[in-house]
Design a protein around this motif. Structure first.
Motif, short mmCIF file in Angstrom:
data_model
loop_
_atom_site.label_atom_id
_atom_site.label_comp_id
_atom_site.label_asym_id
_atom_site.label_seq_id
_atom_site.Cartn_x
_atom_site.Cartn_y
_atom_site.Cartn_z
N SER A 138 0.90 -1.12 0.08
CA SER A 138 0.05 0.09 -0.16
C SER A 138 0.98 1.23 -0.03
CB SER A 138 -0.88 -0.14 1.21
OG SER A 138 -0.08 0.33 2.46
N ILE A 139 0.18 2.35 -0.36
CA ILE A 139 1.25 3.61 -0.29
C ILE A 139 1.59 4.12 1.12
CG2 ILE A 139 -0.99 5.09 0.10
CD1 ILE A 139 2.24 5.96 -1.64
N ASP A 140 0.81 3.74 2.20
CA ASP A 140 1.50 3.89 3.51
C ASP A 140 2.76 2.84 3.74
OD1 ASP A 140 -0.50 5.97 3.75
OD2 ASP A 140 -1.98 4.46 5.04
N GLU A 141 2.57 1.76 3.59
CA GLU A 141 3.80 0.81 3.49
C GLU A 141 4.97 1.49 2.83
OE1 GLU A 141 1.52 -3.23 4.37
OE2 GLU A 141 1.38 -2.69 2.63
N ARG A 142 4.76 1.99 1.46
CA ARG A 142 5.90 2.41 0.43
C ARG A 142 6.34 3.58 1.15
NH1 ARG A 142 2.54 1.82 -3.78
NH2 ARG A 142 2.93 4.02 -4.46
N LEU A 143 5.53 4.31 1.92
CA LEU A 143 6.00 5.53 2.50
C LEU A 143 6.98 4.90 3.64
CD1 LEU A 143 3.05 7.96 2.74
CD2 LEU A 143 5.40 8.40 1.45
N GLN A 144 6.62 3.98 4.47
CA GLN A 144 7.54 3.38 5.36
C GLN A 144 8.86 2.87 5.00
OE1 GLN A 144 4.99 0.99 7.68
NE2 GLN A 144 3.98 2.34 8.95
N VAL A 145 8.90 2.37 4.01
CA VAL A 145 9.82 1.48 3.28
C VAL A 145 10.90 2.68 2.66
CG1 VAL A 145 10.81 -0.08 1.42
CG2 VAL A 145 8.70 -0.61 2.83
N ALA A 146 10.18 3.78 2.02
CA ALA A 146 11.01 4.88 1.47
C ALA A 146 11.69 5.60 2.61
CB ALA A 146 10.20 5.80 0.76
N GLU A 147 11.14 5.92 3.78
CA GLU A 147 11.67 6.63 4.96
C GLU A 147 12.90 5.68 5.51
OE1 GLU A 147 10.75 8.19 9.32
OE2 GLU A 147 9.16 8.18 7.79
N VAL A 149 26.39 7.12 0.76
CA VAL A 149 25.38 6.36 1.53
C VAL A 149 24.02 7.07 1.27
CG1 VAL A 149 24.55 5.80 3.86
CG2 VAL A 149 27.01 5.15 3.02
N ARG A 150 24.00 8.38 1.61
CA ARG A 150 22.99 9.64 1.56
C ARG A 150 22.24 9.38 -0.07
NH1 ARG A 150 20.72 9.12 6.18
NH2 ARG A 150 19.63 11.02 5.70
N LEU A 151 23.17 9.76 -0.89
CA LEU A 151 22.74 9.50 -2.29
C LEU A 151 22.14 8.33 -2.58
CD1 LEU A 151 25.70 11.56 -4.10
CD2 LEU A 151 23.17 12.28 -3.78
N THR A 152 22.69 7.14 -2.26
CA THR A 152 22.00 5.86 -2.69
C THR A 152 20.68 5.74 -1.77
OG1 THR A 152 24.43 4.84 -2.73
CG2 THR A 152 22.41 3.46 -2.25
N GLY A 153 20.70 6.33 -0.66
CA GLY A 153 19.47 6.14 0.04
C GLY A 153 18.25 7.03 -0.48
N PHE A 154 18.62 8.04 -0.76
CA PHE A 154 17.57 9.04 -1.22
C PHE A 154 17.21 8.55 -2.85
CE2 PHE A 154 19.56 12.48 1.58
CZ PHE A 154 18.70 12.18 2.57
N SER A 155 18.02 8.20 -3.44
CA SER A 155 17.78 7.74 -4.89
C SER A 155 16.79 6.53 -4.67
CB SER A 155 19.13 7.26 -5.53
OG SER A 155 20.07 8.63 -5.82
N LEU A 156 17.40 5.38 -3.90
CA LEU A 156 16.32 4.53 -4.03
C LEU A 156 15.04 4.50 -3.18
CD1 LEU A 156 18.86 1.65 -2.31
CD2 LEU A 156 17.94 1.94 -4.78
N ALA A 157 14.91 5.43 -2.32
CA ALA A 157 13.72 5.93 -1.83
C ALA A 157 12.75 6.50 -2.90
CB ALA A 157 13.88 6.73 -0.60
N ILE A 158 13.28 7.60 -3.64
CA ILE A 158 12.57 8.04 -4.63
C ILE A 158 12.12 6.95 -5.50
CG2 ILE A 158 12.93 9.30 -6.72
CD1 ILE A 158 14.71 11.28 -5.28
N GLY A 159 12.86 5.92 -6.14
CA GLY A 159 12.62 5.07 -6.93
C GLY A 159 11.59 3.91 -6.43
N PHE A 160 11.53 3.57 -5.17
CA PHE A 160 10.60 2.77 -4.74
C PHE A 160 9.21 3.30 -4.42
CE2 PHE A 160 14.52 0.19 -2.80
CZ PHE A 160 14.47 -0.37 -3.79
N LEU A 161 9.35 4.46 -3.83
CA LEU A 161 8.16 5.49 -3.50
C LEU A 161 7.34 5.54 -4.81
CD1 LEU A 161 6.25 6.67 -1.34
CD2 LEU A 161 7.57 8.46 -1.57
#
Length: 128
Positions: free
Chosen positions: A22-31, A63-75
């Motif tokens: 769900s979008i709420d679950e994806r938000l949690q994963v993205a965070e 680490v931060r660039l990787t994390g933010f980029s993955l979060a954008i992609g998954f969300l």
């Protein structure tokens, strides 16, 4: 969640698993992935000891660039390609790997319906 091989196919399979949330679950994963990308990658992908060590030794900016980029992609549910193209142990004596992170994501909102469309891609590649 299931652990997948650290290959382009394994990353696609993980993304399909995340897209089903769900979008709420994806938000949690993205965070989580934005704040703790090393832990997320380690927990969700089968990696060699050498890959795990490399991941843990990344500089904070990487680490931060990787994390933010993955979060954008998954969300945004845009294609994510993440891979290590280095043959295991072959070039370990050469030092640090080359890192490539590319993020190309755009959003468009329909003013009549309020619906937002996300397009683009995220690519993360480690190689010698």
């Amino acid at each position: 969640m299931k652990k997948f091989p650290f290959t382009p196919e394994g990353v696609q399979a993980k993304q399909r698993e995340l897209n089903a949330l769900s979008i709420d679950e994806r938000l949690q994963v993205a965070e989580y992935v934005a704040n703790k990308p090393v832990e997320f990658i380690s927990e969700n992908f089968e990696m060699s000891d050498e890959q795990q060590s490399y991941l843990r030794e990344l500089e904070l900016v990487d680490v931060r660039l990787t994390g933010f980029s993955l979060a954008i992609g998954f969300l945004g549910q845009v294609p994510v390609n993440m891979q290590d193209t280095t043959p295991p142990s072959t070039f370990a004596a050469r030092g640090k790997k080359k890192k490539e992170v590319s993020t190309n994501v755009s959003t468009t909102t329909n003013p009549q319906t309020g619906a937002t469309t996300v397009t683009g891609s995220v690519g993360i590649k480690w190689s010698w």
